[in-house]
Write a protein that holds these residues in place. Structure first.
Motif, PDB file in Angstrom:
ATOM      1  N   CYS A 225      22.250  -1.022  18.730  1.00 11.38           N
ATOM      2  CA  CYS A 225      22.987   0.204  18.423  1.00 11.38           C
ATOM      3  C   CYS A 225      22.054   1.205  17.759  1.00 11.38           C
ATOM      4  CB  CYS A 225      24.166  -0.121  17.498  1.00 11.38           C
ATOM      5  SG  CYS A 225      25.342   1.248  17.305  1.00 11.38           S
ATOM      6  N   ASP A 226      22.398   2.488  17.888  1.00 12.49           N
ATOM      7  CA  ASP A 226      21.617   3.529  17.223  1.00 12.49           C
ATOM      8  C   ASP A 226      22.220   3.914  15.878  1.00 12.49           C
ATOM      9  OD1 ASP A 226      23.775   4.555  18.548  1.00 12.49           O
ATOM     10  OD2 ASP A 226      22.707   6.168  19.562  1.00 12.49           O
ATOM     11  N   LEU A 227      23.258   3.194  15.446  1.00 17.47           N
ATOM     12  CA  LEU A 227      23.774   3.307  14.089  1.00 17.47           C
ATOM     13  C   LEU A 227      23.631   1.959  13.392  1.00 17.47           C
ATOM     14  CD1 LEU A 227      27.039   5.474  14.390  1.00 17.47           C
ATOM     15  CD2 LEU A 227      24.797   6.152  13.499  1.00 17.47           C
ATOM     16  N   ALA A 228      23.775   1.981  12.081  1.00  9.49           N
ATOM     17  CA  ALA A 228      23.709   0.747  11.285  1.00  9.49           C
ATOM     18  C   ALA A 228      24.933   0.706  10.372  1.00  9.49           C
ATOM     19  CB  ALA A 228      22.413   0.697  10.477  1.00  9.49           C
ATOM     20  N   CYS A 229      26.106   0.694  10.979  1.00 13.34           N
ATOM     21  CA  CYS A 229      27.359   0.723  10.225  1.00 13.34           C
ATOM     22  C   CYS A 229      27.497  -0.540   9.386  1.00 13.34           C
ATOM     23  CB  CYS A 229      28.546   0.850  11.168  1.00 13.34           C
ATOM     24  SG  CYS A 229      28.443   2.252  12.308  1.00 13.34           S
ATOM     25  N   ASP A 230      27.857  -0.372   8.125  1.00 13.65           N
ATOM     26  CA  ASP A 230      27.881  -1.527   7.232  1.00 13.65           C
ATOM     27  C   ASP A 230      29.134  -2.386   7.392  1.00 13.65           C
ATOM     28  OD1 ASP A 230      29.861  -0.036   5.965  1.00 13.65           O
ATOM     29  OD2 ASP A 230      28.644   0.441   4.211  1.00 13.65           O
ATOM     30  N   HIS A 231      30.109  -1.934   8.228  1.00 12.51           N
ATOM     31  CA  HIS A 231      31.306  -2.749   8.446  1.00 12.51           C
ATOM     32  C   HIS A 231      31.369  -3.301   9.874  1.00 12.51           C
ATOM     33  CE1 HIS A 231      32.374   0.925  10.313  1.00 12.51           C
ATOM     34  NE2 HIS A 231      33.300   1.371   9.485  1.00 12.51           N
TER      35      HIS A 231
ATOM     36  N   VAL B 288      35.848  -2.528  30.082  1.00 10.87           N
ATOM     37  CA  VAL B 288      35.355  -1.737  28.957  1.00 10.87           C
ATOM     38  C   VAL B 288      33.844  -1.897  28.878  1.00 10.87           C
ATOM     39  CG1 VAL B 288      35.485  -1.323  26.480  1.00 10.87           C
ATOM     40  CG2 VAL B 288      37.524  -2.113  27.720  1.00 10.87           C
ATOM     41  N   LEU B 289      33.124  -0.799  28.977  1.00 10.31           N
ATOM     42  CA  LEU B 289      31.673  -0.799  28.797  1.00 10.31           C
ATOM     43  C   LEU B 289      31.409  -0.714  27.303  1.00 10.31           C
ATOM     44  CD1 LEU B 289      30.730   1.700  31.663  1.00 10.31           C
ATOM     45  CD2 LEU B 289      31.114  -0.781  31.795  1.00 10.31           C
ATOM     46  N   HIS B 290      30.723  -1.723  26.771  1.00 13.87           N
ATOM     47  CA  HIS B 290      30.682  -1.926  25.328  1.00 13.87           C
ATOM     48  C   HIS B 290      29.275  -2.261  24.899  1.00 13.87           C
ATOM     49  CE1 HIS B 290      32.466  -3.241  21.449  1.00 13.87           C
ATOM     50  NE2 HIS B 290      33.593  -2.678  21.865  1.00 13.87           N
ATOM     51  N   GLY B 291      29.087  -2.445  23.600  1.00 14.02           N
ATOM     52  CA  GLY B 291      27.790  -2.814  23.058  1.00 14.02           C
ATOM     53  C   GLY B 291      27.936  -3.588  21.765  1.00 14.02           C
ATOM     54  N   GLY B 292      27.010  -3.403  20.851  1.00 19.07           N
ATOM     55  CA  GLY B 292      26.090  -2.305  20.635  1.00 19.07           C
ATOM     56  C   GLY B 292      26.631  -0.946  21.042  1.00 19.07           C
ATOM     57  N   GLU B 293      25.717  -0.122  21.472  1.00 20.66           N
ATOM     58  CA  GLU B 293      26.054   1.198  21.986  1.00 20.66           C
ATOM     59  C   GLU B 293      25.737   1.221  23.478  1.00 20.66           C
ATOM     60  OE1 GLU B 293      27.125   4.465  23.269  1.00 20.66           O
ATOM     61  OE2 GLU B 293      27.668   3.975  21.194  1.00 20.66           O
ATOM     62  N   PRO B 294      26.767   1.183  24.341  1.00 23.69           N
ATOM     63  CA  PRO B 294      26.535   1.046  25.785  1.00 23.69           C
ATOM     64  C   PRO B 294      25.761   2.194  26.411  1.00 23.69           C
ATOM     65  CG  PRO B 294      28.832   1.555  25.333  1.00 23.69           C
ATOM     66  CD  PRO B 294      28.194   1.235  24.017  1.00 23.69           C
ATOM     67  N   LEU B 295      25.901   3.422  25.871  1.00 26.71           N
ATOM     68  CA  LEU B 295      25.227   4.562  26.487  1.00 26.71           C
ATOM     69  C   LEU B 295      23.717   4.524  26.297  1.00 26.71           C
ATOM     70  CD1 LEU B 295      27.692   7.512  25.776  1.00 26.71           C
ATOM     71  CD2 LEU B 295      27.584   5.953  27.739  1.00 26.71           C
TER      72      LEU B 295
ATOM     73  N   VAL C 235      34.514   3.569  28.420  1.00 32.66           N
ATOM     74  CA  VAL C 235      33.321   3.315  27.623  1.00 32.66           C
ATOM     75  C   VAL C 235      33.688   3.495  26.158  1.00 32.66           C
ATOM     76  CG1 VAL C 235      32.480   5.696  27.842  1.00 32.66           C
ATOM     77  CG2 VAL C 235      30.878   3.863  27.262  1.00 32.66           C
ATOM     78  N   GLN C 236      33.323   2.518  25.335  1.00 37.89           N
ATOM     79  CA  GLN C 236      33.524   2.609  23.886  1.00 37.89           C
ATOM     80  C   GLN C 236      32.203   3.000  23.252  1.00 37.89           C
ATOM     81  OE1 GLN C 236      36.256   2.315  21.794  1.00 37.89           O
ATOM     82  NE2 GLN C 236      34.740   3.048  20.327  1.00 37.89           N
ATOM     83  N   THR C 237      32.155   4.182  22.658  1.00 40.50           N
ATOM     84  CA  THR C 237      30.887   4.735  22.182  1.00 40.50           C
ATOM     85  C   THR C 237      31.014   5.305  20.771  1.00 40.50           C
ATOM     86  OG1 THR C 237      29.203   6.431  22.627  1.00 40.50           O
ATOM     87  CG2 THR C 237      31.442   6.926  23.338  1.00 40.50           C
ATOM     88  N   ASN C 238      29.882   5.353  20.076  1.00 43.93           N
ATOM     89  CA  ASN C 238      29.867   6.037  18.773  1.00 43.93           C
ATOM     90  C   ASN C 238      29.644   7.536  18.933  1.00 43.93           C
ATOM     91  OD1 ASN C 238      27.032   6.493  19.069  1.00 43.93           O
ATOM     92  ND2 ASN C 238      26.557   4.570  18.039  1.00 43.93           N
ATOM     93  N   GLY C 239      29.341   7.981  20.162  1.00 44.84           N
ATOM     94  CA  GLY C 239      29.255   9.398  20.468  1.00 44.84           C
ATOM     95  C   GLY C 239      27.884  10.037  20.335  1.00 44.84           C
ATOM     96  N   LEU C 240      26.913   9.339  19.736  1.00 44.84           N
ATOM     97  CA  LEU C 240      25.623   9.978  19.497  1.00 44.84           C
ATOM     98  C   LEU C 240      24.879  10.307  20.788  1.00 44.84           C
ATOM     99  CD1 LEU C 240      24.153   8.157  16.369  1.00 44.84           C
ATOM    100  CD2 LEU C 240      25.856   9.985  16.525  1.00 44.84           C
TER     101      LEU C 240
END
Length: 399
Positions: free
Chosen positions: A35-41, A86-93, A120-125
């Motif tokens: 992933c390109d984020l490091a979410c603490d939860h 559902v395209l998922h990850g991590g960050e699938p994009l 697609v489930q994304t964080n949007g970045l």
């Protein structure tokens, strides 16, 4: 403890063994394991199961095509009228536009003539205008994670450099809603009790989502979620959600869909639930990791190392094999598979024991109510009382 270990209750286990398997209808493909984020939860990277470190970063074309073929075989064998992917990850994009297009094309071709709804489930970045045009052409719906305003969102959803992501996510949502609103599937918001519930809801509504999923932070009896303490009368998450419910329920005009509330009302009125964590409908989801491993609900990563593991692989095993596993049978057996406490509860049929992940305890496995049991009971009881009161008023007015 393996992913198929379960409690041994003779009466309940007998009912579980007799229950016919239910075909899988949703397939979660982990296209990228980082992933390109490091979410603490995040349950993938910060909780009990750390196997992500050993997974390939991306799903190879060979694994992807095998997965698509297995989905098609399963859908046609069970004569399904549709399936969801559902395209998922991590960050699938992070896999890039070319691989997204290949994935969507391979899935639709392999599953035909059965229709496939792809999200697609994304964080949007990574959700640039170019990506949006591609997803529009491919008819892929988009769900995004947003926890409220800048302070609420950036408290948890930061990059590896510590920089908050709210403004970039908000910009992506603006691009989506102004240029491709028909692709907007909804927002996912993880509850933080420090955030005002009604203000959080209003902040989300400002983005005009068609639906909102309020998610309880993942936790177990072994590692409880924030503020979830075993004290009689303590229902902080119910209190938070009831405040949102009151605003949502009494708001004039057609409300945005809040899946948790909608599904609770649906089951209270005698229907069935379509989401995990509400009701006793059979779980019909399979997850495929980047290496091709077939797994159960990946939120089980919050329970213990390997909790979602099945030992199955798309290059070797059809999805029907998953339906034969005791742990999957357990998840498809409805009320009979719940703990004695849940089976005896007057709201057990509506609650369904909550999300399976949240039932985990180191000494008793999943044979427990949810760690959120007091909150779920209070929330369902409040919603039920509100709906019953209004139905009684309508019935009286109709006489």
């Amino acid at each position: 403890m393996s992913g198929s270990d379960e409690d041994h209750r003779p009466a309940a286990d007998s009912a579980v063994r007799r229950a016919p398997p239910i075909a899988l209808r949703q397939f979660v493909l982990k296209l990228h394991s980082r992933c390109d984020l490091a979410c603490d939860h995040c349950y993938v990277y910060t909780m009990a199961d750390q196997r992500w470190r050993d997974l390939p970063r991306t799903m190879s074309p060979r694994v992807l095509e095998a997965t698509a073929g297995r989905i098609g075989d399963h859908a046609r064998a069970h004569r399904l009228d549709r399936v969801s992917v559902v395209l998922h990850g991590g960050e699938p994009l992070l896999v890039g536009p070319a691989r997204i297009e290949h994935a969507v094309s391979a899935i639709r071709q392999a599953v035909a003539p059965v229709p496939v709804r792809i999200t697609v489930q994304t964080n949007g970045l990574q959700l640039t205008e170019a990506y949006l045009r591609l997803l529009d052409r491919l008819d892929v719906r988009i769900s995004l994670s947003l926890d409220g305003d800048r302070d609420a969102h950036d408290r948890h959803r930061r990059g590896p450099d510590g920089r908050g992501s709210h403004d970039r996510v908000a910009a992506a949502i603006h691009r989506l809603t102004t240029g491709h609103p028909h692709l907007f599937n909804g927002l996912l918001c993880t509850i933080d009790l420090r955030n005002d519930p009604v203000d959080t809801y209003r902040r989300l509504l400002a983005h005009r989502p068609p639906a909102v999923d309020f998610l309880l932070p993942h936790g177990t009896w072994h590692t409880p979620p924030p503020a979830r303490v075993p004290q009689p009368g303590s229902t902080p998450y119910a209190d938070w959600l009831i405040a949102v419910f009151a605003h949502w329920y009494h708001q004039p005009g057609p409300p945005v869909r809040i899946r948790l509330f909608d599904e609770i009302i649906q089951v209270l009125l005698g229907g069935t639930s379509r989401v995990a964590g509400v009701g006793t409908s059979a779980v019909a989801v399979a997850v495929v990791q980047t290496d091709g491993a077939i797994e159960m609900d990946d939120t089980l990563a919050a329970a213990y190392d390997g909790a979602a593991h099945t030992g199955l692989h798309v290059l070797r095993d059809p999805f029907d094999t998953l339906l034969d596993l005791p742990a999957v049978r357990q998840q498809q057996a409805g009320l009979a598979a719940l703990s004695a406490t849940c089976r005896a509860c007057d709201l057990g049929r509506v609650c369904g024991g909550g999300l399976r992940t949240h039932r985990w305890a180191a000494d008793t496995g999943f044979d427990n109510p949810s760690v959120y049991c007091p909150d779920l009971y209070a929330l369902i009881n409040h919603i039920g009382g509100t709906v019953r009161r209004d139905l009684a008023l309508l019935s009286g007015a109709a006489r």
